[in-house]
Design an enzyme around this catalytic site. Structure first.
Site, mmCIF file in Angstrom:
data_model
loop_
_atom_site.group_PDB
_atom_site.id
_atom_site.type_symbol
_atom_site.label_atom_id
_atom_site.label_comp_id
_atom_site.label_asym_id
_atom_site.label_seq_id
_atom_site.Cartn_x
_atom_site.Cartn_y
_atom_site.Cartn_z
ATOM 1 N N LYS A 113 -30.310 -18.079 31.878
ATOM 2 C CA LYS A 113 -31.713 -18.470 32.050
ATOM 3 C C LYS A 113 -32.621 -17.271 32.278
ATOM 4 C CE LYS A 113 -30.236 -22.930 33.974
ATOM 5 N NZ LYS A 113 -30.106 -23.746 35.194
ATOM 6 N N VAL B 145 -22.645 -21.620 37.218
ATOM 7 C CA VAL B 145 -21.507 -22.399 37.689
ATOM 8 C C VAL B 145 -20.182 -21.945 37.076
ATOM 9 C CG1 VAL B 145 -22.871 -24.432 38.283
ATOM 10 C CG2 VAL B 145 -21.846 -24.238 35.994
ATOM 11 N N SER C 109 -25.768 -20.547 33.859
ATOM 12 C CA SER C 109 -27.192 -20.444 34.197
ATOM 13 C C SER C 109 -27.709 -19.022 34.329
ATOM 14 C CB SER C 109 -27.484 -21.211 35.487
ATOM 15 O OG SER C 109 -27.430 -22.597 35.268
#
Length: 311
Positions: free
Chosen positions: A68, A262, A65
């Site tokens: 992002k 993660v 992530s």
């Protein structure tokens, strides 16, 4: 008073190496379940260009992530503030893959860092392109920000996410039902899964984040990757939403804009001062790197780099 960053970084790495409680790796993604949790890396790059690293700072990991942040930068460059008609800018207060709020809020995700919001961002990047082209654009952008053409996408991780990403598929289909995805769901998800499978190390990650340290400027060319006010907004979103429902605790203890993944990585930014990449694959209960978060807390205390400290 001068700060001895080499000593601080080395001390933090030694402290983290001695810890037994290292969290739990993300075992729901096959490529991440096999990662040795007994690893820790830290890299700090200052605005002046000095580099300070320790531990496994050269070991590649799946940034997940953290990607992002780079995708959001690209989407804002493409459609500007029109993006905020499709994605909010508020903390969610729920898990990163929650579907709870989408029905009540008519398919508009709370922010671009929860999975639903990031899928909309991928949809924006995909518009007018084939998935392979959109994935290539993301990879080129990250390589340019890091100044490193060796960065690649781990296709095994990407395919593992496609095979197990049922909740992300549910989010995407739900938003498509509200008209908030414009491309075929499977194509948008393909872009999203591949962007999350970018493989980088702490050094590359810290280098890639330098433009957010420098008010949107590329550190080597001097051109604006994004305008200064937009870089401030991205940093603000990282502070408010970058650690999902653990963002408040991270802000209180660390006080830096940051984005976790993660895979165990965290990109942290001290505006005007430093860009930081940290990685330890074991996660805490909120899905953020357990030792990575602790290391950044120690770094903030040792340097005074919390943005909430008086200047």
């Amino acid at each position: 008073m001068a700060i001895d960053l080499d000593a601080i970084v080395a001390d933090i790495a030694a402290d983290m190496a001695a810890r037994d409680d290292r969290g739990k790796v993300a075992d729901y993604i096959p490529g991440l379940a096999r990662i040795d949790p007994n690893q820790f890396g830290l890299a700090v790059i200052t605005a002046e260009g000095s580099v300070h690293a320790a531990g496994d700072a050269d070991t590649l990991f799946s940034i997940q992530s953290i990607s992002k942040v780079f995708a959001l930068t690209m989407a804002l460059g493409r459609v500007g503030d029109a993006l905020w008609r499709r994605v909010g800018r508020e903390p969610s207060g729920t898990a990163f893959n929650s579907i709870v709020q989408l029905e009540a809020e008519h398919g508009i995700p709370r922010n671009p860092f929860i999975n639903a919001g990031a899928i909309v961002v991928s949809d924006v990047i995909l518009a007018g392109h084939q998935p392979r082209e959109a994935i290539g654009e993301i990879l080129r952008f990250v390589r340019e920000m890091a100044g490193d053409d060796s960065i690649v996408i781990d296709n095994d991780v990407a395919h593992g996410e496609q095979d197990t990403g049922f909740r992300n598929a549910a989010l995407a289909n739900y938003m498509r039902a509200f008209g908030n995805l414009t491309n075929p769901v499977e194509q948008t998800l393909g872009v999203y899964f591949h962007q999350c499978a970018l493989a980088m190390n702490c050094m590359q990650l810290a280098r890639a984040g330098r433009y957010l340290m420098l008010g949107g400027k590329h550190p080597e060319t001097g051109y604006n990757v994004v305008q200064p006010w937009r870089a401030r907004r991205i940093n603000a979103l990282m502070m408010l939403c970058g650690h999902y429902d653990g963002s408040g605790e991270f802000a209180a203890k660390v006080g830096m804009p940051g984005k976790s993944g993660v895979g165990g990585g965290i990109l942290a930014v001290v505006p005007g001062t430093a860009s930081i990449g940290v990685w330890s694959p074991g996660l805490n209960a909120r899905g953020n790197s357990k030792l990575g978060s602790k290391a950044l807390e120690f770094l903030a205390d040792a340097t005074g780099w919390s943005v909430f400290n008086p200047r």
